[in-house]
Motif scaffolding. Structure first.
Motif, PDB file in Angstrom:
ATOM      1  N   ASP A 193       3.080  -3.359  -0.440  1.00  0.00           N
ATOM      2  CA  ASP A 193       2.466  -2.556   0.619  1.00  0.00           C
ATOM      3  C   ASP A 193       1.674  -3.453   1.567  1.00  0.00           C
ATOM      4  O   ASP A 193       1.729  -3.288   2.797  1.00  0.00           O
ATOM      5  CB  ASP A 193       1.551  -1.492   0.010  1.00  0.00           C
ATOM      6  CG  ASP A 193       0.775  -0.710   1.054  1.00  0.00           C
ATOM      7  OD1 ASP A 193       1.376   0.164   1.706  1.00  0.00           O
ATOM      8  OD2 ASP A 193      -0.438  -0.991   1.229  1.00  0.00           O
ATOM      9  N   SER A 199       5.613   1.424   1.536  1.00  0.00           N
ATOM     10  CA  SER A 199       4.392   2.184   1.784  1.00  0.00           C
ATOM     11  C   SER A 199       3.836   2.656   0.444  1.00  0.00           C
ATOM     12  O   SER A 199       4.395   3.549  -0.191  1.00  0.00           O
ATOM     13  CB  SER A 199       4.691   3.380   2.687  1.00  0.00           C
ATOM     14  OG  SER A 199       3.529   4.153   2.897  1.00  0.00           O
ATOM     15  N   SER A 201       0.004   2.894  -0.290  1.00  0.00           N
ATOM     16  CA  SER A 201      -1.438   2.781  -0.095  1.00  0.00           C
ATOM     17  C   SER A 201      -2.170   3.308  -1.327  1.00  0.00           C
ATOM     18  O   SER A 201      -1.563   3.971  -2.185  1.00  0.00           O
ATOM     19  CB  SER A 201      -1.863   3.595   1.130  1.00  0.00           C
ATOM     20  OG  SER A 201      -1.651   4.983   0.892  1.00  0.00           O
TER      21      SER A 201
END
Length: 378
Positions: A193, A199, A201
């Motif tokens: 990430d 992605s 997070s």
């Protein structure tokens, strides 16, 4: 033979679960949170990379690192090639395995090492080789293991592998279990990430942990078979050859891992393939010796004395199909035209990581139930 009565006796399941398979599946969400914290404490959350790596190389022994590589490759897509470095050696022992970098690997590439052991001399040699080539090295390994010291000496970054909750040392009996998978995968999700390949997070990982917890609630030992998707799947796969057909980027690696852990943990053969090409690849199996009606004398056999014939059963794992197009109707039609039963799993709405986590969790629980109920009562 599957002892289906055992599935609805939580205390008996607990006594039979000497390898901690159900516990590992139930603790997957907690393992994600612990691993994310270890990644932050190791400094991954503060990284400010100059750009994306040209390629990501992954090395490690066993089912868990193989699954990690497959999952990361699917999640990264076309962002950067993710390549698993396959070990060589005369035996599958930590001291006998060796890894080698491809000739083109260099300073613009990233080497990830994932292991639940940490005592493999071959991985230490690989880390040193990567350092000489200028590769960035990041390892997830047990804390204070020989590999951790070797990677640190080669100026690499080490993330301590997350252990089970409330344990200082991971006592998992196998690296094929869900606890090992999430302990190795989560820090690498954080890293990729940060370098912009996927992605994942902190908020995404929290949602993944929550999804794993909710799935564990639905699939736990205390939930009866009729309302438990994992127990239902385990019962459906008794005395069958699972043909695991997947659709969607995330479902592919989940299906391949399901086939791998069925073999390693439950001793069950299974075949995995992605739709639509699964249909021609496995079509002959549905019409041949593994077809549901392949044995015309099956009705007259002695079900007590004779072992039941192995028949194919389709397991359809679906994520969001690419472009909205789906081969699921064709898959169902082919299976039913050969009198072959179909089991289906489709995750709830959510991010790619959440959907993937749910498919992995349900199939991990199903594998545990198959392994335990096939072994008989303790």
């Amino acid at each position: 033979m599957l002892d289906e009565s055992l599935l609805d006796e939580p205390e008996a399941l607990g006594r039979a679960d000497r390898r901690g398979l159900l516990r590992g599946a139930a603790e997957a969400g907690a393992r994600v949170r612990t691993a994310a914290r270890h990644a932050a404490e190791a400094g991954l959350a503060d990284l400010r990379p100059d750009g994306r790596p040209r390629a990501v190389l992954i090395a490690g022994p066993g089912t868990a690192p193989t699954g990690v590589s497959d999952l990361l490759s699917a999640l990264a897509g076309a962002s950067a090639p993710v390549t698993r470095l396959h070990p060589t050696g005369v035996a599958p022992a930590s001291g006998a395995l060796r890894w080698a970098l491809p000739g083109w690997a260099g300073s613009v590439d990233l080497l990830l090492i994932a292991t639940t052991d940490g005592s493999e001399p071959g991985l230490a040699v690989l880390a040193e080789q990567a350092y000489r080539r200028g590769c960035t090295v990041v390892a997830v390994a047990p804390q204070r293991s020989p590999l951790s010291e070797s990677v640190g000496a080669a100026h690499g970054l080490v993330v301590p592998m997350a252990t089970a909750p409330h344990q200082e040392v991971d006592d998992s009996a196998t690296s094929a279990g869900p606890g090992a998978l999430w302990a190795l995968l989560t820090p690498l999700l954080v890293l990729l990430d940060k370098v912009g390949l996927i992605s994942a997070s902190p908020e995404n990982l929290q949602l993944v942990a929550d999804r794993l917890d909710r799935t564990a609630e639905r699939c736990g030992p205390a939930i009866a078979t009729y309302s438990n998707p994992a127990k239902t799947l385990a019962a459906e796969l008794a005395d069958s050859l699972p043909l695991i057909w997947t659709e969607g980027a995330g479902a592919g690696p989940a299906g391949r891992r399901f086939a791998a852990v069925l073999a390693e943990l439950a001793g069950r053969p299974a075949l995995a393939a992605e739709l639509p090409m699964a249909l021609p690849a496995h079509g002959v199996l549905l019409a041949g010796a593994f077809a549901a009606g392949a044995d015309p004398d099956d009705f007259f056999r002695d079900r007590v004395e004779e072992r039941q014939a192995l028949h194919a059963r389709v397991v359809l794992l679906r994520d969001r199909p690419t472009g909205g197009l789906t081969a699921a109707p064709a898959a169902r039609e082919l299976a039913l035209s050969h009198d072959t039963a179909v089991s289906e799993l489709e995750p709830e709405e959510g991010s790619d990581l959440e959907s993937l986590a749910e498919l992995l969790a349900v199939t991990d629980f199903a594998t545990a139930y198959l392994a335990l109920a096939s072994g008989g009562r303790p």
